[in-house]
Design an enzyme around this catalytic site. Structure first.
Site, PDB file in Angstrom:
ATOM      1  N   TRP A  45       2.776  -5.614  -4.334  1.00 16.06           N
ATOM      2  CA  TRP A  45       1.872  -5.019  -5.326  1.00 16.06           C
ATOM      3  C   TRP A  45       2.482  -5.121  -6.714  1.00 16.06           C
ATOM      4  CZ3 TRP A  45       3.046  -2.846  -0.609  1.00 16.06           C
ATOM      5  CH2 TRP A  45       1.980  -2.770   0.304  1.00 16.06           C
ATOM      6  N   HIS A  52      -4.048  -0.471  -5.502  1.00 17.91           N
ATOM      7  CA  HIS A  52      -4.951  -0.478  -4.347  1.00 17.91           C
ATOM      8  C   HIS A  52      -5.644   0.882  -4.322  1.00 17.91           C
ATOM      9  CE1 HIS A  52      -0.940   0.544  -2.043  1.00 17.91           C
ATOM     10  NE2 HIS A  52      -1.167   1.337  -3.038  1.00 17.91           N
ATOM     11  N   ARG A  92      -3.809  -5.441 -10.737  1.00 18.16           N
ATOM     12  CA  ARG A  92      -2.515  -6.041 -10.393  1.00 18.16           C
ATOM     13  C   ARG A  92      -1.992  -6.819 -11.585  1.00 18.16           C
ATOM     14  NH1 ARG A  92      -2.723  -6.938  -4.455  1.00 18.16           N
ATOM     15  NH2 ARG A  92      -3.364  -4.858  -3.798  1.00 18.16           N
ATOM     16  N   GLN A 140     -11.676  -2.677  -4.392  1.00 17.35           N
ATOM     17  CA  GLN A 140     -11.211  -2.546  -3.025  1.00 17.35           C
ATOM     18  C   GLN A 140     -12.017  -1.436  -2.361  1.00 17.35           C
ATOM     19  OE1 GLN A 140      -7.053  -1.418  -2.154  1.00 17.35           O
ATOM     20  NE2 GLN A 140      -6.662  -3.603  -1.904  1.00 17.35           N
ATOM     21  N   VAL A 174       1.266   1.567   7.306  1.00 14.05           N
ATOM     22  CA  VAL A 174       0.687   1.544   8.658  1.00 14.05           C
ATOM     23  C   VAL A 174       1.703   0.970   9.642  1.00 14.05           C
ATOM     24  CG1 VAL A 174      -1.737   1.364   7.965  1.00 14.05           C
ATOM     25  CG2 VAL A 174      -0.372  -0.713   8.221  1.00 14.05           C
ATOM     26  N   ALA A 210      -6.101   3.143   9.016  1.00 12.89           N
ATOM     27  CA  ALA A 210      -6.527   2.918   7.640  1.00 12.89           C
ATOM     28  C   ALA A 210      -6.810   1.434   7.481  1.00 12.89           C
ATOM     29  CB  ALA A 210      -5.440   3.358   6.668  1.00 12.89           C
TER      30      ALA A 210
END
Lengths: 809, 323
Positions: free
Chosen positions: B148, B166, B192, B206, B249, B291
């Site tokens: 990122w 994000h 970004r 997003q 995650v 997610a």
């Protein structure tokens, strides 16, 4: 990360096609982005040099007779490394080869039959550059003397390079062995690790050098060894070829071996010229502020106390884990080397690389975090290879600091039920245990759970969830069932802001407007065209803008809208009716900037799209902008009032209004008006008049939440209504709203509308005629003409009394 | 009587201006039940002397009227073209505007999730490093942050403000402010620090999703996202789930769809990392969840074969007016 297939096969053998293996690796998390084939060139065969004769017309060229197994051919060749009996790669006419003189390494040419200085050449003997397998074009490719004449060249030099896009958690896959281990687990194949044992003849290494880690927090382990009497030469061809295939430039045998081991194991190594280490003392310390070092890329680097260096008793000789120093590099004169394999702190290494703006293959690995145990495997493997390739003698034992190391063993307990619950499928115990074992885990079955020891190279595996992923990714995500969520549904809660946003957007679209989305940033110069008042909140600056065009966050949508119109007028001849619902950013003292949602819309140009019937010279005006605002607010059941104002320099004074709402119609929710010509001229030439509205979403939302949204229905009378027109002579500046208000006060008036406004002709200057159509209706009965006339007279009296209106006879 | 009928019918014929009224006229006099026909039918019952006279008068009137009818009909048929419209001229419409294509895609995806019991939330575009990274298990000075590239804000006395990279920070903010079960999607703009080209833009949208509850499994993740792919890309669309890495995650998932024979990644997902739960005060031994995040620009580009991501923010009406 690039891996030649031939290199990968050193550690794991498989029969599946390369595409299938690449797919399996991709599915399990190590994405193969591309497979590049090299050396697979048609019409190139192995040939043997039979005769070498001088070229009759050129001193630097030779006529070479070669045997390709089926015939003997004469070719012209300029290389100076030819000899009789040599095995070479012979390209025949029509072969597609790489152009060795092109800047573009992919550029291909087709070999044609040609005369070179008057002699026909029936083919060409190729250099490795022409074959696309290396960079060397100083001579022709010299094949092994055992190579069989007539063999297709792809069987000798053909290979495939797998190009991986690795995820940042898998530092182990930055070594080819790591990928080989993945292949072995996925395909259930055997993993073969390289040998690491070697024979050392000399005394203990710690008698010849001392290592002191001063910055103990930044260096978990420092290993080293000394090898004397090495002969520094170019690496053997196979080693050079492997490095070239992955895009590394061969340097000399020592440097090449340290690089080779890094790509093989993932552990960066560094070799220092032992003679150049002052007082045979290595200190791992933080640099002094402003300390300077010339790195091996010949660049002077200024260091600071956050940077870890390797130093001798006097000066730094390398930037730890990033790049070595020029003052201790391996040269052709080097006789003895000090080999380093260390474990440096990952986050410090990353900071150093960022501060120095210096990335290296070593830093790429250190910053991801390496386990200290990897250093030992790698240094032993390197010493063995150096002794084999460069000769020399190794001291015995290894430098290994600090003496007391904390080498922890990670054991993760995973409940068997947990595993099947979270995956939604119960897997066979054997599959789980075998998968983990192949990946290097040790698994102990303890009835309800497994106790799993994590191999040292898996720094990324720490919790049961990580084990879940290991199993799931290797068996393949495809085998797990797809279900619908069986858990309770959350309780609904209102989202009035989103409802309102959606409604406003829909209503503006219904009113004929096109939604736009613009960049949220601008720059001061561009924004200054908007003439914000001096007391307007400061902009929010961007510390690292992607370009100077976007170095502040926008403080208004007005500029975005005007940009859009000025951009489109050149190419768009139809109506421009656009709106944006977006955020603006204002500086405050809070934790975060104040973000406000604004709704801006504008109309410009012709009112009608080109159409056979409609007038094309009909242009948008103030009332198009007002009409959209009225439409939206009416649909939202929000009361509104428009009042004149003049203190906003964006608009032409006298052609703008405040939009008021709320129960008492005293809350300003926005403005609308015609954009001043001064501003329009700053956005370009030939821009038509622009009529813009602007609504503050938050003010509107507050009113919307409190508004009585359902109390709008009123019963209507079923008795006959009557309509009568009155034409009034009033002052030119008279606002019609006041007339309507006076008319509507009367009790049997059910509706009143302006039907005409007229000036000129027989009307005196400073006056205008307004025609009002009044509808009369009673709830009780049908009105008689006489009853209507009474009220009409009262209306006219009131109009005379309050605004001095005369009835036009 | 015949003379009267003759005058009446011929006068009426003069005012006939269309094929329709001519036909009505014909029926009135010459039709099966027409006035003249009735007379002709009744001749049989008349006395002999009248019968001959009326018979011959009626027959000659019928001849006259039929002749007139035939004479006038083609003229009227020709006139018909003057009476008709050119149906090839463009029609008239009430002008309606259009949504931006990204708004349309976001709405479409939101509706798919609404049907599955999700609610929709939005969040700020400026964000604290704490929410954008720290609470999502993306520590400072960790190479994971390289995924990122960040645009930082330059604010007085603060160095932890950024433009969210994000929509994921809303995961943490939502969990901090509510209790499971949670089913929510969060659409919005992200930023970004990235050089722009046909496939990269520093500014894009997003749609984040979060599900938290008891016994939420990997199969729930697959089922939910598979359903989305079917809704957005068609019920027979081939979908592939593979392992990928996102720090917040574990296990991590990439969902790709088969698009003209190629696997195209359209969504990143995974089971919520226990560190994320711990960061917001949820007990990872009690709750589990998943997610996901996807880019509406990418979906629109695939679906409409849009060649350049920068089109979405060019605000070129030649582009926007097509959706």
């Amino acid at each position: 990360m690039k891996i030649p297939l031939s290199w990968l096969k050193d550690y794991v053998k498989f029969d599946l096609s390369l595409d299938e293996v690449a797919h399996a690796l991709t599915m399990s998390g190590n994405e193969v982005e591309n497979i590049r084939s090299i050396g697979n060139i048609d019409k190139v065969l192995v040939a043997k040099v039979i005769e070498i004769n001088p070229h009759p017309n050129a001193d630097k060229l030779q006529l070479v007779v070669v045997d390709n197994g089926t015939s003997k051919l004469e070719v012209v060749c300029g290389a100076n490394n030819l000899f009789i009996g040599q095995k070479v790669a012979l390209a025949s006419i029509g072969a597609k080869l790489f152009n060795p003189h092109s800047e573009d390494s992919e550029e291909v040419f087709t070999l044609k039959k040609s005369k070179i200085r008057g002699v026909v050449s029936e083919g060409m003997i190729c250099s490795e550059k022409e074959l696309g397998i290396g960079l060397d074009h100083t001579g022709i490719l010299n094949l092994d003397s055992n190579t069989v004449v007539g063999t297709k060249i792809e069987d000798i030099i053909g290979d495939s390079i797998l190009e991986f896009s690795l995820t940042p958690n898998r530092s182990d896959c930055l070594g080819i062995i790591g990928i080989a281990r993945e292949v072995s687990a996925i395909l259930d194949a055997k993993l073969k690790l390289p040998e690491t044992n070697y024979i050392s003849q000399k005394q203990k290494v710690n008698s010849a050098i001392s290592v002191n880690i001063e910055a103990t927090d930044l260096c978990d382990r420092y290993m080293g060894s000394i090898i004397t009497d090495v002969s520094i030469k170019p690496s053997p061809k196979w080693l050079q070829d492997r490095l070239t295939a992955i895009g590394e430039r061969p340097i000399n045998n020592i440097v090449d071996i340290t690089n080779y081991i890094m790509f093989e194991t993932g552990q960066p190594l560094h070799a220092f010229d032992y003679e150049k280490i002052k007082n045979k003392k290595i200190v791992v310390r933080r640099a002094k502020n402003k300390e300077k070092i010339i790195s091996i890329d010949n660049t002077v680097r200024e260091l600071n106390s956050n940077i870890l260096v390797i130093s001798d008793s006097e000066k730094s000789i390398g930037i730890a884990g990033v790049m070595g120093g020029k003052n201790s590099e391996i040269t052709s004169k080097t006789n003895s080397i000090f080999l380093e394999a260390a474990t440096f702190d990952s986050s410090n290494n990353r900071k150093t690389s960022k501060q120095l703006n210096l990335k290296s293959e070593a830093n790429l690995r250190f910053e991801k975090g390496l386990n200290p145990q990897l250093a030992e495997f790698a240094i032993k493997r390197a010493i063995r290879m150096i002794l084999e390739i460069c000769g020399g003698e190794s001291y015995s034992g290894l430098i290994d600091e600090p003496k007391e190391k904390i080498i922890s063993k990670k054991i993760i307990s995973v409940d068997k039920n947990y595993l099947s619950n979270i995956l939604g499928l119960k897997l066979d115990d054997f599959i789980i245990e075998n998968t983990l074992t192949k990946l290097g885990f040790e698994v102990v079955d303890n009835n309800e759970k497994w106790d799993i020891t994590v191999p040292y190279w898996r720094e990324d595996v720490n919790i049961p969830e990580d084990i879940v992923e290991e199993i799931a990714r290797v068996v393949g995500y495809d085998i797990f069932p797809s279900k619908t969520i069986s858990d309770n549904l959350p309780i609904w809660s209102p989202t009035e802001d989103l409802d309102l946003k959606r409604k406003i957007t829909d209503y503006l679209v219904e009113s004929g407007m096109q939604e736009i989305i613009s960049y949220s940033a601008t720059n001061m110069e561009s924004e200054s065209r908007m003439d914000f008042p001096k007391d307007y909140p400061s902009p929010v600056f961007i510390r690292n803008p992607i370009s100077n065009d976007f170095n502040i966050m926008r403080r208004s949508l007005r500029e975005s809208i005007l940009n859009c119109i000025s951009y489109n007028v050149r190419s768009w001849k139809d109506p421009i009716a656009i709106f944006e619902l977006g955020r603006i950013f204002l500086e405050t003292n809070d934790d975060l900037p104040k973000e406000k949602i604004m709704i801006n819309g504008a109309f410009a140009g012709p009112r009608n799209a080109i159409h056979w019937e409609r007038k094309s010279n009909d242009l948008f005006d103030f009332f198009d902008a007002k009409g959209s605002v009225e439409y939206v607010l009416k649909k939202l059941r929000i009361p509104m009032k428009f009042s004149k104002f003049s203190d906003d320099p964006t608009f032409i004074s006298g052609r703008c209004a405040k939009i008021l709402s709320g129960k008492n119609l005293d809350i300003e929710i926005g403005v609308l008006g015609q954009i001043s010509n001064k501003i329009i001229s700053k956005f370009g030439s030939n821009i038509p008049d622009i009529f813009m509205f602007e609504i503050d979403f938050e003010s509107l939302l507050n009113i919307y939440i409190d508004a009585d949204k359902y109390n709008f229905y009123s019963r209507f009378s079923r008795h006959q209504n009557s309509q009568r027109d009155i034409s009034l002579i009033v002052d030119d500046f008279q606002e019609v709203q006041e007339i309507i208000d006076i008319v509507n006060k009367h009790n049997i008036v059910s509706r009143s509308e302006i039907t005409d406004i007229y000036t000129g002709g027989d009307i005196v200057d400073g006056k205008k005629v307004i025609t009002v159509r009044i509808e009369y209706q009673s709830f009780d009965k049908t009105l008689k003409a006489s009853e209507i006339s009474i009220i009409e007279k009262k209306i006219l009296l009131d109009l005379k009394k309050f605004i001095g209106a005369d009835l036009r006879s | 009587m015949i003379e009267e009928l003759k005058n009446k019918s011929l006068t009426e014929l003069e005012s006939v201006k269309s094929v329709d009224s001519l036909e009505q006229w014909r029926v009135k006099y010459l039709g099966r039940k027409g006035e003249l026909t009735s007379i002709l039918r009744g001749i049989g019952s008349l006395p002999d002397n009248e019968r001959r006279l009326i018979g011959s008068q009626s027959n000659s009137l019928r001849g006259l009227l039929e002749e007139q009818y035939k004479k006038i009909k083609p003229t009227l048929e020709k006139n018909l073209t003057h009476d008709s419209v050119d149906i090839t001229l463009p029609g008239r419409t009430r002008t309606k505007g259009r949504l931006h294509p990204i708004t349309s895609i976001i709405r479409e995806i939101s509706e798919a999730f609404s049907d599955m019991g999700f609610s929709i939330v939005e969040g700020n575009e400026s964000e604290l490093e704490h929410y954008n990274f720290d609470l999502l298990n993306i520590p400072k000075d960790h190479p994971a942050r390289d995924q990122w590239d960040t645009i930082w804000l330059d604010r007085p006395n603060r160095d932890d403000n950024l433009l969210r990279t994000h929509t994921s920070p809303m995961q943490a903010r939502i969990m901090e402010n509510s209790k499971p079960p949670i089913r929510v999607i969060i659409p919005g703009k992200c930023y970004r620090y990235e050089a722009t080209d046909a496939t990269h833009e520093w500014h894009f949208h997003q749609i984040e999703g979060l599900v938290v509850g008891k016994n939420i499994s990997f199969s729930d993740l697959k089922g939910t996202l598979y359903e989305l792919a079917r809704r957005i890309f068609g019920p027979s669309r081939k979908v592939r789930f593979r392992c990928d890495f996102f720090p917040f995650v574990e296990p991590g998932v990439d969902m790709s769809i088969d698009w003209k024979g190629e696997w195209i990644e359209i969504l990143g997902a995974g089971m919520v990392h226990p560190k994320v739960f711990e960061g917001v005060g949820y007990d990872p031994n009690v709750y589990s969840g998943f997610a996901f995040g996807m880019g509406p620009e990418r979906i629109a580009m695939l679906r409409y074969d849009i060649e350049d991501i920068r089109q979405f923010f060019s605000n070129d009406l030649r582009f926007l007016s097509q959706f």
